[in-house]
Write a protein that holds these residues in place. Structure first.
Motif, PDB file in Angstrom:
ATOM      1  N   PRO A  76       0.810  -1.227   0.000  1.00 60.29           N
ATOM      2  CA  PRO A  76       0.000   0.000   0.000  1.00 60.29           C
ATOM      3  C   PRO A  76       0.844   1.279   0.000  1.00 60.29           C
ATOM      4  O   PRO A  76       0.514   2.258  -0.674  1.00 60.29           O
ATOM      5  N   VAL A  77       1.958   1.244   0.745  1.00 63.37           N
ATOM      6  CA  VAL A  77       2.846   2.408   0.814  1.00 63.37           C
ATOM      7  C   VAL A  77       3.470   2.676  -0.557  1.00 63.37           C
ATOM      8  O   VAL A  77       3.519   3.820  -1.029  1.00 63.37           O
ATOM      9  N   ALA A  78       3.954   1.591  -1.205  1.00 62.47           N
ATOM     10  CA  ALA A  78       4.564   1.733  -2.524  1.00 62.47           C
ATOM     11  C   ALA A  78       3.552   2.258  -3.552  1.00 62.47           C
ATOM     12  O   ALA A  78       3.867   3.110  -4.383  1.00 62.47           O
ATOM     13  N   PHE A  79       2.324   1.774  -3.475  1.00 62.25           N
ATOM     14  CA  PHE A  79       1.280   2.194  -4.411  1.00 62.25           C
ATOM     15  C   PHE A  79       0.940   3.669  -4.223  1.00 62.25           C
ATOM     16  O   PHE A  79       0.794   4.421  -5.187  1.00 62.25           O
ATOM     17  N   LEU A  80       0.847   4.100  -2.954  1.00 57.97           N
ATOM     18  CA  LEU A  80       0.480   5.485  -2.675  1.00 57.97           C
ATOM     19  C   LEU A  80       1.608   6.469  -2.989  1.00 57.97           C
ATOM     20  O   LEU A  80       1.362   7.597  -3.437  1.00 57.97           O
ATOM     21  N   THR A  81       2.849   6.068  -2.741  1.00 50.79           N
ATOM     22  CA  THR A  81       3.975   6.975  -2.955  1.00 50.79           C
ATOM     23  C   THR A  81       4.517   6.947  -4.377  1.00 50.79           C
ATOM     24  O   THR A  81       4.938   7.974  -4.905  1.00 50.79           O
ATOM     25  N   GLU A  82       4.508   5.781  -5.001  1.00 51.74           N
ATOM     26  CA  GLU A  82       5.037   5.646  -6.359  1.00 51.74           C
ATOM     27  C   GLU A  82       3.919   5.624  -7.400  1.00 51.74           C
ATOM     28  O   GLU A  82       3.957   6.336  -8.390  1.00 51.74           O
ATOM     29  N   GLY A  83       2.928   4.744  -7.153  1.00 45.86           N
ATOM     30  CA  GLY A  83       1.758   4.684  -8.024  1.00 45.86           C
ATOM     31  C   GLY A  83       2.085   4.565  -9.493  1.00 45.86           C
ATOM     32  O   GLY A  83       2.705   3.604  -9.947  1.00 45.86           O
ATOM     33  N   ILE A  84       1.721   5.599 -10.241  1.00 40.71           N
ATOM     34  CA  ILE A  84       1.848   5.583 -11.694  1.00 40.71           C
ATOM     35  C   ILE A  84       3.303   5.600 -12.168  1.00 40.71           C
ATOM     36  O   ILE A  84       3.593   5.279 -13.319  1.00 40.71           O
ATOM     37  N   LYS A  85       4.234   5.957 -11.279  1.00 39.53           N
ATOM     38  CA  LYS A  85       5.642   6.044 -11.677  1.00 39.53           C
ATOM     39  C   LYS A  85       6.229   4.700 -12.090  1.00 39.53           C
ATOM     40  O   LYS A  85       7.233   4.650 -12.796  1.00 39.53           O
ATOM     41  N   ILE A  86       5.627   3.590 -11.647  1.00 39.53           N
ATOM     42  CA  ILE A  86       6.196   2.276 -11.945  1.00 39.53           C
ATOM     43  C   ILE A  86       5.385   1.515 -12.990  1.00 39.53           C
ATOM     44  O   ILE A  86       5.592   0.328 -13.185  1.00 39.53           O
ATOM     45  N   THR A  87       4.466   2.196 -13.672  1.00 39.17           N
ATOM     46  CA  THR A  87       3.717   1.558 -14.760  1.00 39.17           C
ATOM     47  C   THR A  87       4.589   1.513 -16.006  1.00 39.17           C
ATOM     48  O   THR A  87       5.509   2.337 -16.157  1.00 39.17           O
ATOM     49  N   PRO A  88       4.347   0.568 -16.936  1.00 44.70           N
ATOM     50  CA  PRO A  88       5.144   0.493 -18.174  1.00 44.70           C
ATOM     51  C   PRO A  88       5.174   1.801 -18.955  1.00 44.70           C
ATOM     52  O   PRO A  88       6.215   2.197 -19.477  1.00 44.70           O
ATOM     53  N   THR A  89       4.040   2.500 -19.014  1.00 42.60           N
ATOM     54  CA  THR A  89       3.980   3.763 -19.753  1.00 42.60           C
ATOM     55  C   THR A  89       4.902   4.813 -19.127  1.00 42.60           C
ATOM     56  O   THR A  89       5.638   5.520 -19.832  1.00 42.60           O
ATOM     57  N   ALA A  90       4.875   4.894 -17.784  1.00 40.20           N
ATOM     58  CA  ALA A  90       5.715   5.866 -17.088  1.00 40.20           C
ATOM     59  C   ALA A  90       7.198   5.530 -17.262  1.00 40.20           C
ATOM     60  O   ALA A  90       8.034   6.428 -17.429  1.00 40.20           O
ATOM     61  N   LEU A  91       7.531   4.251 -17.237  1.00 35.82           N
ATOM     62  CA  LEU A  91       8.920   3.836 -17.417  1.00 35.82           C
ATOM     63  C   LEU A  91       9.414   4.179 -18.821  1.00 35.82           C
ATOM     64  O   LEU A  91      10.543   4.642 -18.998  1.00 35.82           O
ATOM     65  N   GLN A  92       8.560   3.938 -19.811  1.00 37.75           N
ATOM     66  CA  GLN A  92       8.934   4.263 -21.197  1.00 37.75           C
ATOM     67  C   GLN A  92       9.111   5.759 -21.383  1.00 37.75           C
ATOM     68  O   GLN A  92      10.047   6.211 -22.053  1.00 37.75           O
ATOM     69  N   SER A  93       8.220   6.556 -20.792  1.00 39.33           N
ATOM     70  CA  SER A  93       8.315   8.009 -20.930  1.00 39.33           C
ATOM     71  C   SER A  93       9.571   8.557 -20.255  1.00 39.33           C
ATOM     72  O   SER A  93      10.059   9.636 -20.591  1.00 39.33           O
TER      73      SER A  93
END
Length: 255
Positions: free
Chosen positions: A146-163
């Motif tokens: 839950p902590v990782a999801f709230l603090t990182e969230g969209i930053k670790i999605t494939p789209t965010a990594l590619q961007s």
């Protein structure tokens, strides 16, 4: 391992889960603090600071297990502390956030080891070391997710990594390999902890530091000054001296 039957699924009581929860909490915090330090300073410096593990192991073992060290063992800790201090003063990547994060990881990981050992010696309640660490890992996942999801969230999605210009396949592959190696290392560490004292365990862990420090300096080409090298060498020499003194058993008193 539980699903495939390689490892027998343990029967856990509510009381045991309550006893294991503090271990999971300090395990999670220890990993967080270590990674925070690695993000702030050089890998070699983080592991130089973590060479102070025996110091915290002695302190926590005395507090929680009643294992009081001899005067010689306490004196052998001085070069470890002094060497780390000397290395810190001359470290090019030094900053307080990285330093204190590594120190905090020492406290949390040694707390986990000492408390785990305390749980292991209670034969009527103890689990085998593999299942104990497995339960700690599962609990740690639920604490951290839950902590990782709230603090990182969209930053670790494939789209965010590619961007961000990262190779998604490479990130996932390396993350998987790192996770596999790290879990295997921690599992073996717990297997050893079940057979030795927390203090002896921390000394063996410091041998690993030598390998990590040298490898990271060579791999990342980290600049190391002569004084920094001297400080690291003094700290590791202190660990060796400490390990030798721990082998010496006090002679029984004669009437």
């Amino acid at each position: 391992m539980w699903i495939t039957g390689i490892l027998g699924r343990p029967k856990i009581s509510g009381a045991q889960l309550v006893a294991i929860l503090p271990l999971a909490i300090v395990h999670t915090m220890g990993n967080l603090f270590t990674n925070m330090s690695l993000g702030k300073v050089a890998v070699s410096f983080t592991h130089t600071i973590k060479a102070m593990e025996p110091f915290f192991s002695v302190l926590l073992s005395a507090l929680f297990l009643g294992e009081l060290p001899t005067v010689w063992v306490v004196l052998s800790l001085l070069p470890i502390v002094g060497g780390v201090a000397l290395a810190s003063l001359t470290e090019a990547s030094f900053n307080w956030a990285g330093f204190w994060s590594a120190m905090a990881s020492n406290v949390t990981f040694q707390s986990r080891n000492v408390l785990s050992k305390k749980l292991m010696v209670k034969k009527e309640e103890s689990l085998d070391n593999i299942n104990l660490f497995s339960i700690i890992t599962v609990m740690s996942f639920f604490l951290l997710a839950p902590v990782a999801f709230l603090t990182e969230g969209i930053k670790i999605t494939p789209t965010a990594l590619q961007s961000a210009g990262l190779n998604v396949k490479q990130v996932l592959t390396r993350s998987f390999l790192a996770a596999l190696c790290f879990h295997a290392y921690q599992q073996v560490s717990y297997m050893i902890l079940a057979r030795v004292s927390p203090v002896t365990h921390s000394v063996g862990n410091c041998v690993k530091r030598v390998v990590v420090i040298v490898t990271s300096v060579l791999f990342f080409r980290t600049p190391v000054s002569p004084i920094n090298s001297l400080g690291t060498a003094i700290a590791l020499a202190g660990v060796f001296l400490y390990s030798q003194l721990k082998r010496l058993k006090p002679k029984p008193k004669t009437a």
